[in-house]
Design a protein around this motif. Structure first.
Motif, mmCIF file in Angstrom:
data_model
loop_
_atom_site.group_PDB
_atom_site.id
_atom_site.type_symbol
_atom_site.label_atom_id
_atom_site.label_comp_id
_atom_site.label_asym_id
_atom_site.label_seq_id
_atom_site.Cartn_x
_atom_site.Cartn_y
_atom_site.Cartn_z
ATOM 1 N N CYS A 59 0.830 -1.203 0.000
ATOM 2 C CA CYS A 59 0.000 0.000 0.000
ATOM 3 C C CYS A 59 0.869 1.261 0.000
ATOM 4 O O CYS A 59 0.600 2.214 -0.732
ATOM 5 C CB CYS A 59 -0.931 -0.019 1.205
ATOM 6 N N VAL A 70 -5.605 4.871 -3.834
ATOM 7 C CA VAL A 70 -5.172 3.518 -3.496
ATOM 8 C C VAL A 70 -6.111 3.027 -2.399
ATOM 9 O O VAL A 70 -6.174 3.617 -1.318
ATOM 10 C CB VAL A 70 -3.713 3.488 -3.005
ATOM 11 N N TRP A 72 -7.123 0.045 0.113
ATOM 12 C CA TRP A 72 -6.671 -1.180 0.769
ATOM 13 C C TRP A 72 -7.833 -1.713 1.602
ATOM 14 O O TRP A 72 -8.208 -1.121 2.601
ATOM 15 C CB TRP A 72 -5.454 -0.893 1.636
ATOM 16 N N VAL A 110 -5.015 7.669 -0.179
ATOM 17 C CA VAL A 110 -5.182 6.332 0.395
ATOM 18 C C VAL A 110 -6.530 6.210 1.103
ATOM 19 O O VAL A 110 -6.936 7.108 1.844
ATOM 20 C CB VAL A 110 -4.042 5.998 1.373
ATOM 21 N N VAL A 112 -8.057 3.310 3.523
ATOM 22 C CA VAL A 112 -7.958 2.035 4.221
ATOM 23 C C VAL A 112 -9.365 1.651 4.673
ATOM 24 O O VAL A 112 -9.994 2.362 5.449
ATOM 25 C CB VAL A 112 -7.005 2.119 5.423
#
Length: 205
Positions: A59, A70, A72, A110, A112
């Motif tokens: 990641c 991105v 994850w 990102v 998550v």
């Protein structure tokens, strides 16, 4: 299944969203959402990475790339089982995951996304609400889905051939409402049912 290479993505000059997970099910689901919604970005399905340290490193590496986002996606119960097989206790794994979550989630590109016990809780919420203090397991959620969706299976034939997103999307608004109180991971214990899948879905609006 074949996806476009990153070189092909870059040649189209469209932003790219890359997704990795420790489970194949959310990757299959997100691919079907992408096909149905056809957003103005390219989707890159990355690897299934089972081990926490390796997924974290992957990641971080992807976050340094030229991607729009991105994502994850982490299924907690399978993760803790893999780490347990390496000799790591559940609380140690959860503490490590919390530190990674707090480090990575503020990074703008990102996302998550934590599901506890697994991604399947998101599908369950399409059909019924659950308590934010519910302790459950992957098997319990899977059994519920077999009750709620005729023929449900954790198989590519069901997720792809029968198209899990098309099959459930009429209940998407219901799922979002049910998930509203389950979005915040209950660190440091992470023992209650949670899903952050609405974070992913917001990218396709």
């Amino acid at each position: 299944m074949k996806y476009r290479s990153r070189t092909q993505h870059q040649q189209t000059f469209r932003p790219v969203v890359v997704v990795l997970s420790n489970s194949i099910l959310p990757l299959w689901y997100i691919q079907k959402v992408y096909e149905a919604r056809q957003p103005n970005f390219q989707l890159d399905i990355d690897e299934v990475v089972l081990e926490l340290d390796k997924a974290y490193a992957r990641c971080k590496k992807l976050a340094k790339g030229i991607f729009k986002n991105v994502i994850w996606v982490i299924d907690v119960e399978p993760l803790t089982m893999v780490e347990q097989n390496k000799g790591k206790g559940r609380q140690e794994t959860i503490a490590q995951l919390q530190a990674m979550f707090e480090e990575l989630n503020p990074i703008p590109v990102v996302k998550v996304v934590i599901n506890n016990p697994s991604f399947e809780i998101w599908i369950q919420l399409h059909y019924e609400g659950i308590s934010m203090a519910l302790e459950t397991t992957c098997q319990t959620v899977h059994t519920a889905l077999q009750r709620l969706i005729p023929g449900y299976a954790r198989e590519a034939s069901f997720y792809h051939d029968e198209n899990i997103f098309v099959k459930t999307r009429n209940n998407l608004a219901t799922a979002a409402i049910h998930a509203n109180s389950l979005m915040e991971p209950d660190f440091p214990d992470l023992k209650y049912a949670r899903t952050m899948m609405p974070v992913v879905m917001s990218l396709f609006e």
